[in-house]
Design an enzyme around this catalytic site. Structure first.
Site, short mmCIF file in Angstrom:
data_model
loop_
_atom_site.label_atom_id
_atom_site.label_comp_id
_atom_site.label_asym_id
_atom_site.label_seq_id
_atom_site.Cartn_x
_atom_site.Cartn_y
_atom_site.Cartn_z
N GLU B 50 -1.59 14.52 12.65
CA GLU B 50 -1.32 13.71 11.10
C GLU B 50 -2.78 14.04 10.67
O GLU B 50 -3.92 12.91 11.32
CB GLU B 50 -0.83 12.49 11.00
N ASP B 61 -3.80 0.34 5.69
CA ASP B 61 -4.04 0.15 7.06
C ASP B 61 -4.84 -0.62 7.61
O ASP B 61 -5.43 -2.03 6.82
CB ASP B 61 -5.24 1.53 6.99
N TYR B 176 9.70 9.46 8.28
CA TYR B 176 8.37 8.12 8.41
C TYR B 176 8.68 6.95 8.71
O TYR B 176 8.66 6.44 7.83
CB TYR B 176 7.20 8.34 8.17
#
Lengths: 407, 275
Positions: B50, B61, B176
């Site tokens: 990834e 993040d 995911y």
């Protein structure tokens, strides 16, 4: 009023939160269900007379609304043209327009059963307003503020702490407002069940731009009535400063369909647009996606966000509300700019001529008024949004005025 | 599904294990080191890469990947540079699937059509664009699905209710599963909650389910991978790169350290058989 006329500028956003190409809901999947819940809850209260009765109560008895519309006779004489009226939102409780929106959102959060509040703040005005509403409504309050701004705006940090809020200094990225907003969103992602995020400006994912605009529109609605009372007519022009753009949209929105009213939004030109050191997203930016919405942004060719610069911490943001971006694209509002230097001059001038110490943010609006009013006839009338008072800025501004021999 | 992704999941299935996906940021800490790290990940047994396309404001993040993004940007990495790194990777490694991860703004600025064309030409297999939820992803998803890029959708703990079928409806490649409500590299989920989520997803979708967020050790990776079709490790890898960068280690030594850790992850996943 013609709220739904076919050519109205007041029908936006659409059901997907779009203002033309701008707006939308560009958030991580974790946040989507939360944002949809806020949207549903807001739709419900929008037509709920009980909610509005409560909001009206706090507007009147707690914020101190309606704020006066004041004919600034000495500034009018000094500028030498159109008559200048100041919408005195700096007289609100906590000293700025921010509280109008915060009370609305805090009532909504309560209605949704939330007990904890998240807020981002730049200059600290939205943080103080949120901490205030949280004290009033017995809600826990987490404020995210760039570490640089924590240093620059200590008095507001102290106020928030006294009011019972936790102030989290943000050191990620460039440690300013955009990073505070990133961090507030990150915190919300990690606390989806318990917290409500009170966004302070007309930006962010749908429904925030619409909701904040609606809560701030009280400014323009009052101003319209007050001017009718004073002059028996609509204004010829409106002027307001723009960072994210909530005070401006609050004033502008009720006038958007009045075709004869010319509207000016004043962005912060910092050291000058050509210097690259500015916060003028519309004048010097391009469309992009940040903080949940598509809008004009300061960014480089690679799509990385560029730091904004303005002497005013409240305008120091690389984006702008999506409705402004749309109003810019269709040309309904004229977006102009004023530099740090021009704002400083007006900061002193307004203090000396009117006995009103303006915040640095509306000093930018005054700087444009100084250019535009002399070009207009003496019979014409202009309303400028005095959206905040300048006490918070004295520490930053006084040495600069001293250097320039203005003290 | 992209041929490489399909082959990778099939191979792992035949070996009775999940896949190991590894996240790194393109150009972290610089192009040369980043290229060597990618080679070392393959050698150490990663099944899928990834590759993060750096963005200045990575909203989903945590601190580790934010810092990786900023290191890469500081060294001059761009979206174009990320695609070049992907393209060079593909010349050397023809079978390992490579999925691009990032935020929409750099892509929008680059031009959505141009991006899809160039990402495909670079030999990438899928896209994970964090701030394009199903309500907003059509402008990129439609174009990528017309090419051979799988537009990978994310499921999070807040999605598992009524919203699940809606999100899964147009999912491609794999699912995911973001195992925590939170940002990357912070807390870790309980295995039971991952197991129950994976089962819920599998009731609605036939696509493989790969779990990420908060997987920091070989043991966690092995357990999590066995609950579905794989595990993705990001922040723990990126922290090693940060440490090496802080110590001014050479590109070779940095790649070796990353490789050593990746091998631990791969071995643990291979050794762990579903109970």
């Amino acid at each position: 009023m013609n709220e739904t006329q076919p050519n109205s500028f007041k029908t936006m956003p659409d059901e997907n939160g779009r203002f033309g190409i701008h707006g939308g809901r560009f958030v991580a999947e974790t946040l989507m269900p939360l944002i949809l819940k806020v949207e549903t809850a807001y739709k419900e209260v929008k037509t709920d007379p009980d909610f509005y009765a409560e909001l009206l109560y706090f507007q009147k008895h707690y914020i101190g609304r309606p704020s006066p519309l004041y004919f600034a006779e000495r500034l009018t004489e000094y500028y030498g043209g159109a008559k200048l009226y100041l919408k005195r939102d700096e007289l609100n409780h906590t000293g700025a327009h921010k509280i109008n929106n915060v009370i609305g959102q805090a009532l909504l959060a309560k209605k949704m059963g939330k007990t904890k509040i998240i807020a981002e703040t730049g200059a600290g005005q939205h943080g103080v307003a949120t901490a205030t509403a949280c004290a009033l409504f017995n809600l826990e309050c987490e404020v995210f503020m760039g570490a640089e701004d924590v240093k620059r705006q200590k008095p507001n940090v102290d106020r928030m702490r006294l009011l019972g809020a936790t102030v989290n200094p943000v050191t990620s990225g460039t440690s300013t407002l955009k990073d505070a907003m990133n961090e507030a969103l990150r915190y919300w992602v990690a606390h989806p069940d318990t917290h409500f995020y009170i966004i302070g400006t007309v930006a962010g994912p749908h429904p925030y731009p619409e909701m904040v605009r609606d809560f701030q529109s009280v400014i323009g609605k009052e101003a319209k009535e007050q001017l009718f009372e004073a002059e028996g007519r609509l204004p010829d022009a409106l002027i307001a400063c723009i960072g994210g753009g909530s005070n401006a949209l609050g004033l502008f929105h009720p006038f958007l369909d009045d075709a004869d009213v010319t509207i000016y939004g004043v962005e912060a030109a910092g050291l000058g647009i050509d210097s690259g050191m500015h916060a003028a997203s519309l004048t010097g930016g391009t469309p992009g996606i940040l903080h949940g919405n598509r809008t004009y942004l300061l960014q480089n060719d690679d799509g990385q966000i560029v730091d904004a610069h303005s002497i005013s911490a409240g305008l120091d943001y690389p984006g702008i509300g999506p409705e402004h971006s749309w109003l810019h694209d269709i040309g309904r509002v004229n977006y102009v700019s004023a530099t740090d230097e021009e704002a400083l001059v007006q900061f002193q001038l307004c203090s000396r001529l009117e006995g009103i110490i303006p915040a640095l943010e509306p000093s930018h609006a005054l700087a444009y008024a100084a250019k535009q009013l002399p070009l207009m006839d003496k019979e014409q009338v202009v309303i400028l949004n005095m959206c905040g008072r300048g006490d918070k800025d004295l520490e930053a501004v006084l040495p600069k005025l001293d250097e320039r021999g203005l003290l | 599904m992209s041929k490489r992704l399909a082959a990778s999941f099939l191979k792992a299935k035949q070996e009775n294990r999940g896949i190991l996906g590894v996240f790194v940021s393109a150009g972290d800490p610089d192009t040369n080191t980043s290229t060597k790290i990618l080679d070392s990940l393959v050698a150490a047994g990663a099944d899928m890469i990834e590759l993060g396309m750096p963005f200045s404001d990575p909203m989903a993040d945590g601190p580790a990947i934010q810092a990786a993004s900023l290191r890469a940007i500081k060294s001059g990495m761009t979206l174009k540079g990320s695609l070049e790194i992907a393209s060079k990777f593909r010349e050397k490694h023809t079978n390992i699937p490579l999925v691009l991860m990032g935020y929409f703004n750099p892509i929008y600025r680059y031009g959505v059509e141009r991006f899809v064309k160039d990402a495909q030409a670079a030999g990438t297999d899928g896209l994970i664009i964090v701030d394009l939820p199903p309500e907003e992803d059509a402008e990129l998803r439609d174009l990528s699905q017309n090419s051979e890029l799988d537009f990978i959708r994310l499921i999070t703990p807040t999605t598992l209710g009524d919203r699940l079928p809606f999100v899964l409806e147009k999912a491609a490649g794999f699912i995911y599963y973001v195992s925590i409500a939170g940002i990357t590299g912070t807390k870790s989920a309980q295995l039971e909650s991952i197991s129950s989520a994976v089962n819920k997803i599998k009731q609605v979708s036939d696509l493989p389910v790969v779990t990420g967020f908060g997987i920091r050790t070989a043991e966690q990776a092995a357990h999590v991978a066995s609950l579905g079709d794989g595990a993705i490790v990001g922040s723990a890898i990126v922290e090693i790169i940060a440490e090496c960068d802080a110590q001014n280690l050479s590109a070779e030594n940095t790649a070796r350290k990353v490789s050593d850790f990746t091998k631990l992850l791969a071995d643990a996943i291979s050794a762990h058989k579903p109970e």
